[in-house]
Motif scaffolding. Structure first.
Motif, PDB file in Angstrom:
ATOM      1  N   VAL A  40       0.852  -1.190   0.000  1.00  0.00           N
ATOM      2  CA  VAL A  40       0.000   0.000   0.000  1.00  0.00           C
ATOM      3  C   VAL A  40       0.885   1.237   0.000  1.00  0.00           C
ATOM      4  CG1 VAL A  40      -1.835  -1.209   1.210  1.00  0.00           C
ATOM      5  CG2 VAL A  40      -0.140   0.090   2.524  1.00  0.00           C
ATOM      6  N   SER A  41       0.317   2.364  -0.416  1.00  0.00           N
ATOM      7  CA  SER A  41       1.103   3.598  -0.486  1.00  0.00           C
ATOM      8  C   SER A  41       1.317   4.174   0.908  1.00  0.00           C
ATOM      9  CB  SER A  41       0.390   4.627  -1.356  1.00  0.00           C
ATOM     10  OG  SER A  41      -0.795   5.080  -0.715  1.00  0.00           O
ATOM     11  N   ALA A  42       2.346   5.022   1.011  1.00  0.00           N
ATOM     12  CA  ALA A  42       2.622   5.684   2.295  1.00  0.00           C
ATOM     13  C   ALA A  42       1.447   6.560   2.712  1.00  0.00           C
ATOM     14  CB  ALA A  42       3.895   6.518   2.176  1.00  0.00           C
ATOM     15  N   ALA A  43       0.788   7.205   1.736  1.00  0.00           N
ATOM     16  CA  ALA A  43      -0.351   8.071   2.053  1.00  0.00           C
ATOM     17  C   ALA A  43      -1.519   7.262   2.605  1.00  0.00           C
ATOM     18  CB  ALA A  43      -0.783   8.843   0.802  1.00  0.00           C
ATOM     19  N   GLU A  44      -1.795   6.114   1.991  1.00  0.00           N
ATOM     20  CA  GLU A  44      -2.878   5.259   2.486  1.00  0.00           C
ATOM     21  C   GLU A  44      -2.572   4.757   3.894  1.00  0.00           C
ATOM     22  OE1 GLU A  44      -5.293   2.746  -0.721  1.00  0.00           O
ATOM     23  OE2 GLU A  44      -3.128   2.401  -0.847  1.00  0.00           O
ATOM     24  N   LEU A  45      -1.338   4.391   4.110  1.00  0.00           N
ATOM     25  CA  LEU A  45      -0.928   3.875   5.414  1.00  0.00           C
ATOM     26  C   LEU A  45      -1.121   4.938   6.496  1.00  0.00           C
ATOM     27  CD1 LEU A  45       0.438   1.245   6.561  1.00  0.00           C
ATOM     28  CD2 LEU A  45       2.610   2.508   6.420  1.00  0.00           C
ATOM     29  N   ALA A  46      -0.654   6.158   6.216  1.00  0.00           N
ATOM     30  CA  ALA A  46      -0.780   7.243   7.192  1.00  0.00           C
ATOM     31  C   ALA A  46      -2.243   7.595   7.435  1.00  0.00           C
ATOM     32  CB  ALA A  46      -0.011   8.471   6.708  1.00  0.00           C
ATOM     33  N   GLU A  47      -3.029   7.615   6.362  1.00  0.00           N
ATOM     34  CA  GLU A  47      -4.447   7.955   6.497  1.00  0.00           C
ATOM     35  C   GLU A  47      -5.175   6.951   7.380  1.00  0.00           C
ATOM     36  OE1 GLU A  47      -8.208   7.659   3.530  1.00  0.00           O
ATOM     37  OE2 GLU A  47      -6.602   9.001   2.857  1.00  0.00           O
ATOM     38  N   ALA A  48      -4.931   5.672   7.144  1.00  0.00           N
ATOM     39  CA  ALA A  48      -5.594   4.638   7.948  1.00  0.00           C
ATOM     40  C   ALA A  48      -5.207   4.765   9.419  1.00  0.00           C
ATOM     41  CB  ALA A  48      -5.237   3.256   7.419  1.00  0.00           C
ATOM     42  N   LYS A  49      -3.931   5.001   9.691  1.00  0.00           N
ATOM     43  CA  LYS A  49      -3.487   5.139  11.082  1.00  0.00           C
ATOM     44  C   LYS A  49      -4.135   6.350  11.747  1.00  0.00           C
ATOM     45  CE  LYS A  49       1.071   2.989  10.433  1.00  0.00           C
ATOM     46  NZ  LYS A  49       2.535   3.206  10.514  1.00  0.00           N
ATOM     47  N   ASN A  50      -4.204   7.466  11.041  1.00  0.00           N
ATOM     48  CA  ASN A  50      -4.822   8.663  11.604  1.00  0.00           C
ATOM     49  C   ASN A  50      -6.301   8.439  11.902  1.00  0.00           C
ATOM     50  OD1 ASN A  50      -2.648  10.434  11.772  1.00  0.00           O
ATOM     51  ND2 ASN A  50      -2.848  11.104   9.653  1.00  0.00           N
ATOM     52  N   GLU A  51      -6.994   7.750  11.000  1.00  0.00           N
ATOM     53  CA  GLU A  51      -8.421   7.485  11.209  1.00  0.00           C
ATOM     54  C   GLU A  51      -8.633   6.559  12.409  1.00  0.00           C
ATOM     55  OE1 GLU A  51     -10.778   7.790   7.069  1.00  0.00           O
ATOM     56  OE2 GLU A  51      -9.269   6.213   7.110  1.00  0.00           O
ATOM     57  N   ILE A  52      -7.776   5.568  12.551  1.00  0.00           N
ATOM     58  CA  ILE A  52      -7.887   4.642  13.683  1.00  0.00           C
ATOM     59  C   ILE A  52      -7.661   5.387  14.993  1.00  0.00           C
ATOM     60  CG2 ILE A  52      -6.801   2.658  14.805  1.00  0.00           C
ATOM     61  CD1 ILE A  52      -6.210   1.634  11.884  1.00  0.00           C
ATOM     62  N   LEU A  53      -6.674   6.272  15.029  1.00  0.00           N
ATOM     63  CA  LEU A  53      -6.391   7.038  16.239  1.00  0.00           C
ATOM     64  C   LEU A  53      -7.564   7.955  16.587  1.00  0.00           C
ATOM     65  CD1 LEU A  53      -4.559   7.949  18.519  1.00  0.00           C
ATOM     66  CD2 LEU A  53      -3.442   9.529  16.914  1.00  0.00           C
ATOM     67  N   THR A  54      -8.108   8.654  15.597  1.00  0.00           N
ATOM     68  CA  THR A  54      -9.253   9.537  15.849  1.00  0.00           C
ATOM     69  C   THR A  54     -10.443   8.735  16.352  1.00  0.00           C
ATOM     70  OG1 THR A  54      -8.509  11.048  14.114  1.00  0.00           O
ATOM     71  CG2 THR A  54     -10.789  11.258  14.846  1.00  0.00           C
ATOM     72  N   SER A  55     -10.682   7.578  15.750  1.00  0.00           N
ATOM     73  CA  SER A  55     -11.790   6.729  16.179  1.00  0.00           C
ATOM     74  C   SER A  55     -11.604   6.282  17.629  1.00  0.00           C
ATOM     75  CB  SER A  55     -11.900   5.506  15.257  1.00  0.00           C
ATOM     76  OG  SER A  55     -12.917   4.641  15.681  1.00  0.00           O
ATOM     77  N   ALA A  56     -10.358   5.943  17.997  1.00  0.00           N
ATOM     78  CA  ALA A  56     -10.082   5.525  19.379  1.00  0.00           C
ATOM     79  C   ALA A  56     -10.331   6.671  20.352  1.00  0.00           C
ATOM     80  CB  ALA A  56      -8.648   5.027  19.496  1.00  0.00           C
ATOM     81  N   LEU A  57      -9.923   7.868  19.988  1.00  0.00           N
ATOM     82  CA  LEU A  57     -10.164   9.022  20.844  1.00  0.00           C
ATOM     83  C   LEU A  57     -11.661   9.268  21.012  1.00  0.00           C
ATOM     84  CD1 LEU A  57      -7.441  11.511  19.534  1.00  0.00           C
ATOM     85  CD2 LEU A  57      -7.482  10.373  21.759  1.00  0.00           C
ATOM     86  N   LYS A  58     -12.409   9.181  19.908  1.00  0.00           N
ATOM     87  CA  LYS A  58     -13.856   9.399  19.979  1.00  0.00           C
ATOM     88  C   LYS A  58     -14.525   8.351  20.857  1.00  0.00           C
ATOM     89  CE  LYS A  58     -16.229  10.536  16.384  1.00  0.00           C
ATOM     90  NZ  LYS A  58     -16.816  10.494  15.027  1.00  0.00           N
ATOM     91  N   SER A  59     -14.051   7.109  20.766  1.00  0.00           N
ATOM     92  CA  SER A  59     -14.674   6.049  21.571  1.00  0.00           C
ATOM     93  C   SER A  59     -14.457   6.270  23.055  1.00  0.00           C
ATOM     94  CB  SER A  59     -14.122   4.680  21.155  1.00  0.00           C
ATOM     95  OG  SER A  59     -12.791   4.505  21.611  1.00  0.00           O
ATOM     96  N   ARG A  60     -13.422   7.027  23.418  1.00  0.00           N
ATOM     97  CA  ARG A  60     -13.115   7.249  24.827  1.00  0.00           C
ATOM     98  C   ARG A  60     -13.681   8.565  25.359  1.00  0.00           C
ATOM     99  NH1 ARG A  60      -6.988   4.684  25.278  1.00  0.00           N
ATOM    100  NH2 ARG A  60      -7.378   2.965  23.832  1.00  0.00           N
ATOM    101  N   GLU A  61     -14.495   9.231  24.541  1.00  0.00           N
ATOM    102  CA  GLU A  61     -15.154  10.436  25.035  1.00  0.00           C
ATOM    103  C   GLU A  61     -16.220  10.111  26.070  1.00  0.00           C
ATOM    104  OE1 GLU A  61     -15.666  14.055  22.269  1.00  0.00           O
ATOM    105  OE2 GLU A  61     -16.180  12.328  21.024  1.00  0.00           O
ATOM    106  N   THR A  62     -16.793   8.930  25.998  1.00  0.00           N
ATOM    107  CA  THR A  62     -17.917   8.583  26.859  1.00  0.00           C
ATOM    108  C   THR A  62     -17.492   7.626  27.960  1.00  0.00           C
ATOM    109  OG1 THR A  62     -18.591   6.653  25.563  1.00  0.00           O
ATOM    110  CG2 THR A  62     -19.439   8.787  24.860  1.00  0.00           C
ATOM    111  N   GLY A  92      -7.142  12.199   9.481  1.00  0.00           N
ATOM    112  CA  GLY A  92      -7.778  11.348  10.475  1.00  0.00           C
ATOM    113  C   GLY A  92      -9.197  11.774  10.774  1.00  0.00           C
ATOM    114  N   GLY A  93      -9.756  12.652   9.939  1.00  0.00           N
ATOM    115  CA  GLY A  93     -11.080  13.190  10.192  1.00  0.00           C
ATOM    116  C   GLY A  93     -12.160  12.523   9.364  1.00  0.00           C
ATOM    117  N   SER A  94     -13.375  12.990   9.576  1.00  0.00           N
ATOM    118  CA  SER A  94     -14.511  12.528   8.787  1.00  0.00           C
ATOM    119  C   SER A  94     -15.360  13.732   8.438  1.00  0.00           C
ATOM    120  CB  SER A  94     -15.348  11.506   9.566  1.00  0.00           C
ATOM    121  OG  SER A  94     -15.838  12.080  10.765  1.00  0.00           O
ATOM    122  N   ILE A  95     -15.998  13.673   7.272  1.00  0.00           N
ATOM    123  CA  ILE A  95     -16.844  14.770   6.833  1.00  0.00           C
ATOM    124  C   ILE A  95     -18.121  14.187   6.257  1.00  0.00           C
ATOM    125  CG2 ILE A  95     -15.880  14.925   4.484  1.00  0.00           C
ATOM    126  CD1 ILE A  95     -16.127  18.001   4.766  1.00  0.00           C
ATOM    127  N   GLY A  96     -19.209  14.876   6.461  1.00  0.00           N
ATOM    128  CA  GLY A  96     -20.477  14.400   5.924  1.00  0.00           C
ATOM    129  C   GLY A  96     -21.462  15.538   5.847  1.00  0.00           C
TER     130      GLY A  96
END
Length: 719
Positions: A149-171, A352-356
């Motif tokens: 996989v590309s370096a950009a894809e790798l970094a993006e996936a890691k950032n998204e996983i980290l953001t998701s982990a932080l969000k899960s620990r808000e509650t 590592g963000g999401s938009i909708g």
């Protein structure tokens, strides 16, 4: 194991644990456990299933995974993020967006103490074949095996996983669940943190290695799900012949406990004194162009959510073109004058963000959530999608097709279809009676000019608000808002709401969906506006009727009689009077009985006061739900955006809990008599009519039967 997280007194908790858990005897022998390991799958498995009322074909590929604490799990987690993490993931980008082969595509990463499973699926777009979907998914897997996989894809996936982990620990629930899973599955309370650290070390070579090791074609199990076809015979899907099931034999000396009688049973402890939570205060200012800026500082975790709200809701859809507002909102993130849809997804997800974006009945929203250190680049993209949407014809055509496919799935679901038809029966030709998403008839009528006009009529700074919540100072949020939205010029926006017409007379409607496995049942009637003086009393009355497992509807329909897996109700208060619904899904023959039970329970609430103990528990359900929502940055932002949309004061964030607590039994009874009276309700049952219509007609001789194939959702008559 007991894990407790949240706002509590540790000393009091210790006393409760000593009282309720300490007396439980420790087993004097090992607890029997399944210790047999699932054998590796070395030969591909394939099954095909045919089912009536299947709107779209679907295909699933499944692979075995190692235990959760295996050193390959971090690389598999990153692989999963690359495949399915957001709109820039490979499955969405290639199958859904680029090739328009699938209406939906995603994955499930299910890890256990022993063998887990990794599944990827595609629900095919209309007119597309399941084998094409399977081939496309296998190509994606093969590419992961064959190329790093590309370096950009790798970094993006890691950032998204980290953001998701932080969000899960808000509650509190998220913190407790993370700890519990770490201890139960991995036997280590620090396992979740250790996995995040290991994920940060994953390389492209690691991803390729685990794809080769675990995702071989010979290791796959394929399940194809197809519409019923004449003469087609599917495979049986059951427990393999190689699985040996031993009889469960209780030890001879085991103590058998029997339930105490109601007279001798120890009462459930009374609820404790209400906790006074610290609720953040929203500060509001206004930019020179008239745009409202609403900021809440929440500094416990480095997460920020920002939402732009405009009055571009579904009530403004042109006649005969239901779904215009929803399409216009969905297209905000599908290209601007300077960014393509793929660039928007890539730029946000690389942070590592999401938009909708989406529309509700009275407003439309564009939202981004991101780590606090990436707020400025993320809000730069958010401002672009809110201010400069391109509404490219190609994107409109793609979004329309995806929406039609999604609606076609709903129209084969008895519960969903019953809710849609009930809304039309209650509102008639009023805008709230439309399908917010549009129908297969209205969507093809919507042109690019319709979408652009819908945007121009509502998306103006003097009509809009920017809500920013999270780990950011108010002064910094103000500076960003001024920089990114300050030069947005107000448009010449005028809107005259359609006059509110009288509600139609109640109806009893049976929608005949032959061969439906179950019946969807909805009892619905006109409701109240969000600003109504009885709003809080109506919410408590509704919670008593149908919110939670111990609500009256669920108790009567599920717990006492086993007629459904669940039953519930809703008082959907909007800017204008909304809708009240009580609903469930049941076996076709029991639909008449369920209708009777729902109507009886609705009437009872207006006939007698609710006992104080029951009322206290129902208030606790509402307050707990509200508390869990405002633990999160996106929850607070969503609540404030809803207040803007509904014309409610921002101080409602602080006044909601005391307003619920102050409701008394007399207010609940009065609100129930006004809002829940079934005499003003329409009844809609969707299912295999031949199994229940005669029985239902005994009570409702005026009922109408409409074949599902002839149902006209664009007309108040439904015909």
């Amino acid at each position: 194991m007991l894990v407790v997280a949240g706002n509590f007194d540790p000393a009091q908790l210790d006393k409760w644990v000593d009282k309720y858990f300490a007396p439980i005897a420790k087993p004097d022998r090992p607890i029997p456990r399944v210790t047999v390991a699932e054998p590796p799958r070395t030969t591909a498995v394939r099954k095909t299933v045919y089912e009536a009322n299947t709107p779209l074909p679907a295909v699933l590929l499944s692979y075995q995974l190692p235990p959760d604490n295996h050193p390959d799990l971090p690389a598999l987690t990153v692989l999963d993020g690359i495949l399915s993490g957001g709109a820039n993931s490979r499955l969405y980008r290639n199958l859904v967006y680029r090739d328009q082969l699938a209406a939906q595509a995603g994955t499930f990463l299910d890890t256990r103490q022993s063998t887990g499973a990794y599944a990827m699926y595609a629900i095919l777009a209309g007119g597309k074949a399941a084998d094409a979907g399977e081939a496309a998914m296998r190509r994606e897997i093969a590419e992961l095996r064959d190329k790093p996989v590309s370096a950009a894809e790798l970094a993006e996936a890691k950032n998204e996983i980290l953001t998701s982990a932080l969000k899960s620990r808000e509650t509190a629930e998220g913190k407790a669940s993370t700890l519990a899973a770490s201890i139960i599955v991995s036997r280590d309370p620090k396992a979740a943190d250790q996995q995040l650290a290991a994920i940060a070390r994953v390389t492209a070579a690691d991803v390729q290695r685990v794809a080769r090791q675990y995702l071989g074609d010979n290791q796959s199990a394929a399940l194809t799900y197809l519409p019923e076809a004449p003469g087609a015979k599917g495979d049986s899907v059951g427990i393999a012949d190689t699985v040996q099931v031993a009889a469960l034999v209780a030890p001879k000396d085991i103590v058998i406990h029997t339930q105490a009688s109601p007279e001798t049973r120890i009462a459930v402890p009374a609820p404790g004194a209400p906790v006074s939570p610290t609720i953040p205060t929203a500060s509001e200012s206004k930019l020179a162009n008239g745009m409202r800026l609403i900021v809440v500082e929440k500094r416990d975790l480095p997460i920020v959510t920002a939402t732009v709200v405009s009055p571009a809701g579904g009530t403004r859809d042109p006649a005969g073109k239901a779904g215009t507002a929803s399409l216009a909102a969905a297209l905000l993130t599908k290209g601007t004058t300077t960014r393509s849809a793929e660039q928007i997804a890539q730029q946000i997800e690389s942070l590592g963000g999401s938009i909708g974006a989406g529309a509700d009945w009275d407003a439309a929203f564009a939202t981004v959530t991101v780590k606090a250190d990436q707020v400025e680049p993320a809000l730069t993209v958010l401002a672009d999608v809110a201010r400069n949407p391109a509404f490219a014809q190609e994107e409109l055509d793609r979004a329309r097709k995806q929406t039609v496919d999604g609606v076609s799935v709903q129209l084969k679901d008895p519960a969903a279809l019953a809710g849609i038809a009930a809304s039309r029966a209650v509102f008639g030709n009023r805008a709230y009676g439309n399908m917010l998403s549009g129908t297969p008839t209205s969507l093809p009528r919507i042109t690019r000019d319709d979408v652009a006009s819908a945007y121009a009529r509502a998306w103006s700074p003097d009509q809009s608000a920017l809500v920013v919540v999270g780990d950011i100072a108010a002064k910094d949020a103000t500076a960003l808002a001024q920089k990114l939205f300050g030069d947005w010029k107000p448009g010449n926006v005028t809107y005259v709401a359609a006059p509110v017409t009288a509600a139609p007379k109640p109806r009893v409607i049976v929608v005949d969906l032959p061969e439906a496995g179950q019946a969807g049942v909805v009892v619905a009637r006109p409701g109240i506006a969000r600003t109504d003086k009885d709003f809080y009393a109506a919410q408590v009355a509704n919670a008593t009727l149908g919110v939670g497992f111990t609500s009256r509807l669920n108790r009567e329909i599920r717990i006492k009689r086993g007629l459904a897996y669940g039953a519930g109700s809703s008082v959907d208060a909007r800017r204008q009077p909304g809708i009240v619904t009580a609903s469930t899904q049941t076996k076709n023959p029991s639909a008449p009985e369920v209708v009777k039970l729902i109507a009886e329970e609705m009437a009872k609430l207006g006939a007698a006061p609710v006992p104080a103990a029951e009322l206290d528990s129902r208030k606790a359900v509402l307050i707990g739900s509200f508390g869990r929502r405002i633990e999160r940055t996106d929850g607070i932002a969503g609540a404030l955006a809803d207040y803007v949309a509904d014309g409610v004061a921002l101080g409602t964030l602080q006044s909601y809990i005391p307003s619920i607590q102050s409701v008394d039994p007399a207010a609940v009874q009065a609100a129930a008599k006004r809002v829940l009276d079934p005499a003003s309700a329409s009844i809609v049952v969707v299912g295999d009519a031949k199994t229940f219509v005669d029985e239902l007609r005994k009570t409702y001789p005026q009922l109408e039967v409409i074949p599902a194939s002839a149902l006209n959702l664009d007309n108040a008559t439904l015909k």
